[in-house]
Scaffold this motif. Structure first.
Motif, mmCIF file in Angstrom:
data_model
loop_
_atom_site.group_PDB
_atom_site.id
_atom_site.type_symbol
_atom_site.label_atom_id
_atom_site.label_comp_id
_atom_site.label_asym_id
_atom_site.label_seq_id
_atom_site.Cartn_x
_atom_site.Cartn_y
_atom_site.Cartn_z
ATOM 1 N N ALA A 1 -4.039 -7.296 -8.638
ATOM 2 C CA ALA A 1 -3.258 -6.917 -10.035
ATOM 3 C C ALA A 1 -2.849 -5.393 -9.524
ATOM 4 C CB ALA A 1 -4.383 -6.794 -10.889
ATOM 5 N N ILE A 2 -3.765 -4.485 -9.028
ATOM 6 C CA ILE A 2 -3.396 -3.161 -8.703
ATOM 7 C C ILE A 2 -2.268 -3.120 -7.673
ATOM 8 C CG2 ILE A 2 -4.182 -0.843 -7.749
ATOM 9 C CD1 ILE A 2 -7.134 -1.508 -8.882
ATOM 10 N N ASP A 3 -2.320 -3.828 -6.516
ATOM 11 C CA ASP A 3 -1.542 -4.029 -5.683
ATOM 12 C C ASP A 3 -0.088 -4.313 -5.985
ATOM 13 O OD1 ASP A 3 -3.495 -3.284 -3.719
ATOM 14 O OD2 ASP A 3 -3.825 -5.027 -3.044
ATOM 15 N N MET A 4 -0.172 -5.406 -6.881
ATOM 16 C CA MET A 4 1.281 -6.005 -7.346
ATOM 17 C C MET A 4 1.817 -5.152 -8.295
ATOM 18 S SD MET A 4 1.886 -8.550 -5.809
ATOM 19 C CE MET A 4 1.054 -8.678 -4.380
ATOM 20 N N SER A 5 0.940 -4.233 -9.228
ATOM 21 C CA SER A 5 1.497 -3.324 -10.091
ATOM 22 C C SER A 5 2.198 -2.243 -9.149
ATOM 23 C CB SER A 5 0.406 -2.718 -10.855
ATOM 24 O OG SER A 5 -0.047 -3.900 -11.628
ATOM 25 N N ILE A 6 1.518 -1.730 -8.158
ATOM 26 C CA ILE A 6 2.147 -0.612 -7.359
ATOM 27 C C ILE A 6 3.537 -1.247 -6.662
ATOM 28 C CG2 ILE A 6 1.685 0.739 -5.279
ATOM 29 C CD1 ILE A 6 -1.333 0.856 -6.184
ATOM 30 N N ILE A 7 3.320 -2.249 -6.032
ATOM 31 C CA ILE A 7 4.607 -2.859 -5.334
ATOM 32 C C ILE A 7 5.797 -3.272 -6.511
ATOM 33 C CG2 ILE A 7 5.358 -5.137 -4.384
ATOM 34 C CD1 ILE A 7 2.651 -5.194 -2.803
ATOM 35 N N THR A 8 5.449 -3.417 -7.573
ATOM 36 C CA THR A 8 6.372 -3.755 -8.484
ATOM 37 C C THR A 8 7.210 -2.539 -9.127
ATOM 38 O OG1 THR A 8 5.469 -5.834 -9.154
ATOM 39 C CG2 THR A 8 7.241 -4.895 -10.781
ATOM 40 N N ILE A 9 6.382 -1.655 -9.350
ATOM 41 C CA ILE A 9 6.743 -0.105 -9.589
ATOM 42 C C ILE A 9 7.756 0.346 -8.423
ATOM 43 C CG2 ILE A 9 6.488 2.158 -10.316
ATOM 44 C CD1 ILE A 9 3.839 0.802 -11.914
ATOM 45 N N SER A 10 7.215 0.426 -7.328
ATOM 46 C CA SER A 10 7.975 0.697 -6.120
ATOM 47 C C SER A 10 9.244 0.013 -5.865
ATOM 48 C CB SER A 10 7.144 0.636 -4.971
ATOM 49 O OG SER A 10 5.877 1.352 -4.993
ATOM 50 N N ILE A 11 9.394 -1.344 -6.094
ATOM 51 C CA ILE A 11 10.602 -1.855 -5.967
ATOM 52 C C ILE A 11 11.392 -1.406 -6.969
ATOM 53 C CG2 ILE A 11 11.702 -4.151 -6.488
ATOM 54 C CD1 ILE A 11 9.106 -5.184 -4.848
ATOM 55 N N LEU A 12 11.010 -1.385 -8.321
ATOM 56 C CA LEU A 12 12.071 -1.103 -9.330
ATOM 57 C C LEU A 12 12.634 0.619 -9.109
ATOM 58 C CD1 LEU A 12 10.404 -2.571 -12.316
ATOM 59 C CD2 LEU A 12 12.713 -3.281 -11.212
#
Length: 193
Positions: free
Chosen positions: A166-177
């Motif tokens: 959950a933490i990893d995907m949140s960081i990845i999604t925010i970074s991508i956007l």
């Protein structure tokens, strides 16, 4: 009289929306009501070319300028960017292409940085603590288990790339956007120097 008032209002709205007075053909089209008037804007080929020339300007901002502009998108700039995305098909197209590029870049950076961090932490453990996990400081163990899971320091050592999904995907999604918005909107904000 009401038709004349409607005509004047149409001309004002058209000039405000397109930045030029309407042509005779556009005035004839005004006789029928356009259900998408004010919602969808149509661009002429000259306007599209001018916009593409403006986007593909030869000036390339530095990384610091891009980060500064990217951080300015976190306030009102984000709302303006989202409105601009839906008003102009050029920015929407650029946004999706940049979204694909940012997704590929962030995922590659995520795996490469995890691998480099694993090698660096292992090298520090081997060089300074002779490979004994019992001698490692608690802070070092906490970072290792946070990044690679709780079983990473055992004798068999199972390393997980996504120990906290959950933490990893949140960081990845925010970074991508964030990278997508920066890549889409910082190119047009700078003037030639």
């Amino acid at each position: 009289m009401s038709k004349e008032v409607d005509y004047v209002q149409f001309v004002r709205d058209f000039e405000r929306q397109h930045g030029r007075p309407p042509t005779a053909e556009e005035l004839e089209l005004e006789q029928g009501t356009d259900p998408l008037a004010g919602i969808v804007t149509w661009s002429t080929p000259e306007e599209v070319q001018a916009e593409m020339d403006r986007i593909n300007a030869s000036y390339k901002p530095t990384i610091g300028e891009r980060v500064t502009d990217g951080l300015s998108l976190l306030g009102r700039g984000l709302f303006k960017a989202v409105i601009l995305l839906f008003q102009t098909p050029i920015y929407l197209t650029l946004f999706f292409f940049n979204l694909i590029k940012a997704t590929i870049a962030v995922i590659i950076m995520w795996f490469v940085s995890k691998f480099i961090l694993l090698i660096a932490l292992s090298a520090i453990g081997i060089i300074f603590f002779h490979g004994d996990s019992a001698q490692l400081p608690k802070f070092f163990i906490w970072i290792y288990e946070l990044m690679f899971g709780s079983g990473a320091l055992n004798d068999i050592g199972t390393v997980k790339i996504f120990p906290n999904p959950a933490i990893d995907m949140s960081i990845i999604t925010i970074s991508i956007l964030f990278l997508t918005f920066v890549a889409t909107f910082t190119k047009i904000e700078h003037k030639q120097r």
